[in-house]
Scaffold this active site. Structure first.
Site, short mmCIF file in Angstrom:
data_model
loop_
_atom_site.label_atom_id
_atom_site.label_comp_id
_atom_site.label_asym_id
_atom_site.label_seq_id
_atom_site.Cartn_x
_atom_site.Cartn_y
_atom_site.Cartn_z
N THR A 44 -14.07 -10.69 -12.04
CA THR A 44 -12.83 -11.47 -11.97
C THR A 44 -11.69 -10.74 -11.27
O THR A 44 -10.70 -11.35 -10.89
CB THR A 44 -12.36 -11.86 -13.39
OG1 THR A 44 -12.15 -10.66 -14.14
CG2 THR A 44 -13.40 -12.72 -14.10
N ARG A 47 -18.01 9.61 -9.28
CA ARG A 47 -18.09 10.03 -7.88
C ARG A 47 -18.38 11.51 -7.66
O ARG A 47 -19.12 11.87 -6.77
CB ARG A 47 -16.78 9.69 -7.15
CG ARG A 47 -16.62 8.24 -6.80
CD ARG A 47 -15.30 8.03 -6.07
NE ARG A 47 -14.98 6.61 -5.99
CZ ARG A 47 -13.75 6.13 -5.91
NH1 ARG A 47 -12.71 6.96 -5.90
NH2 ARG A 47 -13.55 4.83 -5.84
N CYS A 78 -10.86 4.12 -1.39
CA CYS A 78 -10.61 3.31 -0.19
C CYS A 78 -10.02 4.10 0.98
O CYS A 78 -10.40 3.91 2.13
CB CYS A 78 -9.71 2.12 -0.54
SG CYS A 78 -8.31 2.51 -1.57
N SER A 85 -2.76 -4.22 -2.15
CA SER A 85 -3.99 -4.70 -2.78
C SER A 85 -4.85 -3.54 -3.28
O SER A 85 -5.73 -3.74 -4.11
CB SER A 85 -4.79 -5.57 -1.80
OG SER A 85 -5.15 -4.85 -0.65
N GLY A 86 -4.57 -2.34 -2.81
CA GLY A 86 -5.28 -1.17 -3.30
C GLY A 86 -5.08 -0.95 -4.79
O GLY A 86 -5.87 -0.28 -5.45
N LYS A 103 -8.05 12.50 -4.97
CA LYS A 103 -9.31 11.93 -4.48
C LYS A 103 -9.46 12.18 -2.99
O LYS A 103 -10.53 12.55 -2.51
CB LYS A 103 -9.34 10.41 -4.73
CG LYS A 103 -9.40 10.02 -6.19
CD LYS A 103 -9.32 8.48 -6.30
CE LYS A 103 -8.74 8.07 -7.64
NZ LYS A 103 -8.24 6.69 -7.64
N ARG A 158 2.85 4.10 -0.82
CA ARG A 158 2.57 2.67 -0.92
C ARG A 158 3.60 1.94 -0.07
O ARG A 158 4.80 2.20 -0.20
CB ARG A 158 2.70 2.22 -2.37
CG ARG A 158 2.31 0.78 -2.61
CD ARG A 158 0.82 0.56 -2.63
NE ARG A 158 0.19 1.13 -3.81
CZ ARG A 158 -1.12 1.28 -3.96
NH1 ARG A 158 -1.95 0.91 -3.00
NH2 ARG A 158 -1.60 1.82 -5.05
N HIS A 198 -5.12 0.00 4.81
CA HIS A 198 -4.50 1.31 4.63
C HIS A 198 -4.39 1.99 5.99
O HIS A 198 -5.35 2.06 6.74
CB HIS A 198 -5.36 2.19 3.71
CG HIS A 198 -5.37 1.77 2.27
ND1 HIS A 198 -4.54 0.81 1.74
CD2 HIS A 198 -6.12 2.22 1.22
CE1 HIS A 198 -4.78 0.68 0.45
NE2 HIS A 198 -5.73 1.51 0.10
#
Lengths: 349, 349, 349, 349
Positions: free
Chosen positions: A12, A111, A150, A180-181, A206, A236, A243
């Site tokens: 969702t 990860r 991302c 949207s990230g 990361k 941001r 990006h």
């Protein structure tokens, strides 16, 4: 070839929705199960997403009547894509792998574990071999394969051809990342409108660590990280998707601009493998002085490419460029699908 | 002290308007002349600006009935602020200086000429001494003093205390610049909305060269540039006012975070000089993890401060931080006024 | 005159923060108590707001060390401003009124109750008389006075002079509302960026009913609503602060444009009352063809005015215009303060 | 069927670019000529558009090497699409029509002339008959057919089924229009960012007059305008593509919501005609409370549909709804192509 039955965990959310869209008519995968948090369980996807579906196109017909199930083994499928929030993804993914499912995950939780392959198919397809070690170590019937962050994906795609051709010693990167990230509801309008926020929690860590594992070399059952430094500053900005990253690199060997462009443009290691989601050109080099731009270029190659521009010398390190990529497609949902396609082609599925 | 009569060249543009606003009730300067391109000459400021005035507050009453004149000597004033477009600023400013006017310019045309002081009062007030050389070299009764590029000003303010305390060897900077930096009409909405443009014509060159002159040392009649490298990558983002810069620096000497903060926060060389437009604190250090932000911080100290945040180590150079500043106030109109105040205090006016 | 001790309920939200800012150095009110939801209770305002304070200016010094208390009677003050969410405001405000506090509320819960005055001081100051009925009806020592919905306030201010001069029969209004109207975090960036949302839950109902009570006439202990129709269509647009409304009205009597402008511009019923937060001009009429605009005009009169423009004939009703106003200041925090000032001036406090 | 050779006048602007994109692989039309203002004449389209091409996809291969010609007869084609600016479109279009070309125009210049059909194929295909009168009146071998204003097209599409089923007496409309409606460079960022502009020059006049001609009935050689009133208020908002309109209508006859929806959803007069650019559903009705939205819905049916939502009663007129449509596709380039397809199908080409 019989289609593989697949499920989506976290169907969702923003990435989950994109998985449902990208899996429509997929030639290899047959989405038959969707799962989400408890409050949606038992409802159809159509009912649940009525006011949350965030794409121009309607919910694909094939998915409308699927019923949401719990995120726990018992789903009738062999492979699950995990678009779960990192707050819950860790143990759920492990449970699935233990129960024999292949898990292609977009979550950050596993990860950096030594026996979990962190894969970008064009960059380190050979890391898939960690799957064997992982299954053995953990006595699992299934396994987990992770998709990088991302921003990491697009940076790593840009770095790989240069790493192979010239070596890399240092990478400085400043990102300008799309809202949207952060998922949905994610970034409040009052924070993004007419503004830049110079901080994204956990993002710099990361971006400074994941590429070293991805560009590392596999040695039997473990990966030896690449040895160079990355310094990342993450911001941001008021952009929906895409990006942008301003990058400066120090190479291991002397290079000329044309050689750099040539190595980027000729990079296409998946060519001929027939992976359905692989872009024809994973890296696109733009020569116009003001490209790439998110609004014009993020959807190139259906959102699966990294677009590079403004390649030029740097007075401190060696070369500078910008790289742009779609954060929800190649940077998340599309990346996990391409990973699964790779695994299928390599016989892990 | 008698007020000095001043004029504004290019009074109808975005920077010119800000000059008119900032000069209202100025204790030292009396704006009596405004000039602009030919098509406005002869009209009142009110009439000309009816549909172009771009501030919340109305046109200051004092300026409404001023009549626009041509941009050529003959204005009844001793000092002119030049907010002219660089396409025309060069010869016009020279004409004024030749005719005996002091010119405090925001245009880029003369910035890098050896006998033109490129001044940020807190950073290199002593460069004003170039005025004597300039007048002599050029046999001018007047002179030109230049204000740096908008991104340069805030970067240089941030660098100065560090340069003095620790030395600087390298500076990497990626900017995220506001649309007002391009003037009006400037950046089309279709280019800025939901987008980042990774290129601003001429900007990187200015940002890589101007700080070296500003941080240079004056030696009689010439400036010996500071010797370090700057690598700049400039982007346009969807922000109205306030340029954000992600900076990484290599220092000449070892420093600790607290020492860096201390040098930045204690920096206040104009203290006690009584310059009307000088901020109480030219540098503000924010300690919150997500500050500064253009929408919250660009107006700090009435737009005259540089706001620094996220000071932390860099794995490639030594330290990283972000610096934000108002591009139209300290970065343009307010900067030229502060320069003129400095000149007055030092007796050049 | 001794200052009245006041408290703010819901001090951590967007409207609560604005109350704390506007009450700094207030000549009549002394903010001594702040209250919020349980998880903040016991912490100082500075500590709580560290990453949530959303204004350019810092948290006012006077408020930094105030400790957050529970939202229940026991606060050491006589008047509370309620910036509570409507989900909880109803019973809490009643509890305070019962316990003897005067409550100046911004919440919608009690607005339409017959014995609760719904006040805009310039419009219906006389409705304050309902307080007596309310105290009697409910056997309360204190009372509740409500501030209208943010869009309602500016529409009602625009309508009042026209209602008095010409009568009103019909009002059509389409709003374009700022994201801050939804509070913080409020509207997700993905919903507002490059978008319009043609729906705001509950907004049209408020805008169609509240003005009729506000423009109604008080008759002893009850208000007879004004009798005309309002049809409202509400949209959310990508604007930070400032609600814009396109209005068309049918008047009761014939009017000329100049008469309309005259009635709007001369409207100033609070003149001479000395209320500290009252704007000098509650209604500002702009004659430029493209004003008012949120970015230029929302802060007029410190955000306490309604700005009207584009007054012109309508081919279906009689006249059209746009009205713009700050939704957080006059439309919320500033409105409740002005209401309290009115009550003080009228002797209810 | 042999393809018709077509040209595009004004091929470098925003609408011209869209024409070039939409005509790629068009089954009926073969774009062989492009024309623009003098300074581009002689250059290839690729060369000219290098830094101006504003779409995600690259310039279509077929168009890259086309050379720009002057906007005057002599082009090797039978039909020209005019995307010319209204400042120059008038006489140029006439010249082409006189010289025997069919002109499908997007410019406003000839729209309201009695013998020029102003066509939306689903609404008034029969108006094409004016072509005969026009050719006769003007002794032209060719002719001009006009496409309505971008807001008019979507409003008229929404009104047509209601007009036929119930009659229309009054229409109030408030628009929230995208910045691309002003072309490129068009609206400056400083005007659109965090803002609404309550004025678009000439727009209200078009929106109040054009639908009456479009919904009028043709009577031999002239159109009798529809007889009802439209009151339009036009605003510019921070949206890239997609005009949103809040509409309220008074019908001629009683209607129920379901009857209205039924008349809108069943509207499809081009069905079966096989026009290549006709949407399968010219009107889409959304039932979700917060749809349509520009970012989600403007591209429905490849940008050729009008999307209607929030159908509900109005307390002043009868019904209210919002209608959204793509302003550059159906509202401009796509509209002129669909018009030409209609003419072909009807034998005028």
């Amino acid at each position: 070839m019989k289609k593989i039955k697949v499920g989506v965990l976290g169907a969702t959310g923003l990435v989950g929705q994109m998985l449902v869209r990208l899996l429509e008519n997929h030639p290899w995968f047959d989405l038959s199960e969707i799962a989400a948090s408890e409050r949606s369980v038992g409802k159809t996807y159509l009912e649940t997403m009525k006011n949350r579906w965030s794409a121009s196109e309607s919910i694909p017909v094939y998915a409308k009547d699927l019923k949401l199930k719990e995120c726990s083994p018992g789903l009738d499928c062999d492979l699950v894509f995990s678009a779960l929030d990192s707050g819950v993804a860790g143990p759920i993914e492990e449970e699935f792998a233990k129960a024999g499912y292949a898990v292609s995950s977009n979550a950050r939780n596993h990860r950096m574990e030594p026996d979990v392959p962190l894969i970008i198919p064009e960059v380190n397809a050979d890391h898939a071999a960690l799957i064997n070690a992982q299954k053995k170590n953990r006595a699992w019937d299934g396994f987990i394969v992770a998709n990088p962050n991302c921003s990491t994906i697009h940076l790593s795609l840009a770095l790989k051809p240069l790493y192979d051709s010239f070596g890399i010693e240092k990478v400085m990167v400043t990102t300008m990342q799309a809202v949207s990230g952060a998922g949905y509801p994610g970034v409040p309008s009052l924070d993004s409108l007419d503004n830049v926020i110079p901080f994204i929690s956990g993002e710099e860590e990361k971006l400074e660590s994941e590429p070293l594992k991805i560009l590392g070399s596999i040695n039997g059952s473990s990966v030896a990280n690449a040895v160079f430094s990355i310094s990342a500053q993450c911001n941001r900005v008021s952009v929906r998707h895409g990006h942008m990253e301003s990058v400066s690199i120090k190479l291991g060997r002397k290079a000329e601009t044309e050689g750099i462009i040539e190595s980027l443009e000729s990079f296409n290691p998946l060519e001929g493998m027939g992976l359905p989601s692989a872009p024809r050109h994973p890296i696109i080099v733009r020569r116009e002085e003001s490209r790439p731009q998110p609004s014009l270029d993020a959807n190139a190659e259906k959102g699966m490419a990294s677009i590079i521009g403004r390649i030029r010398r740097c007075s401190i390190l060696d070369y500078r460029f910008v790289v742009l990529g779609h954060n929800i497609i190649r940077g998340a949902a599309g990346g996990t699908i391409l990973n699964a396609e790779l695994l299928r082609a390599k016989g892990y599925l």
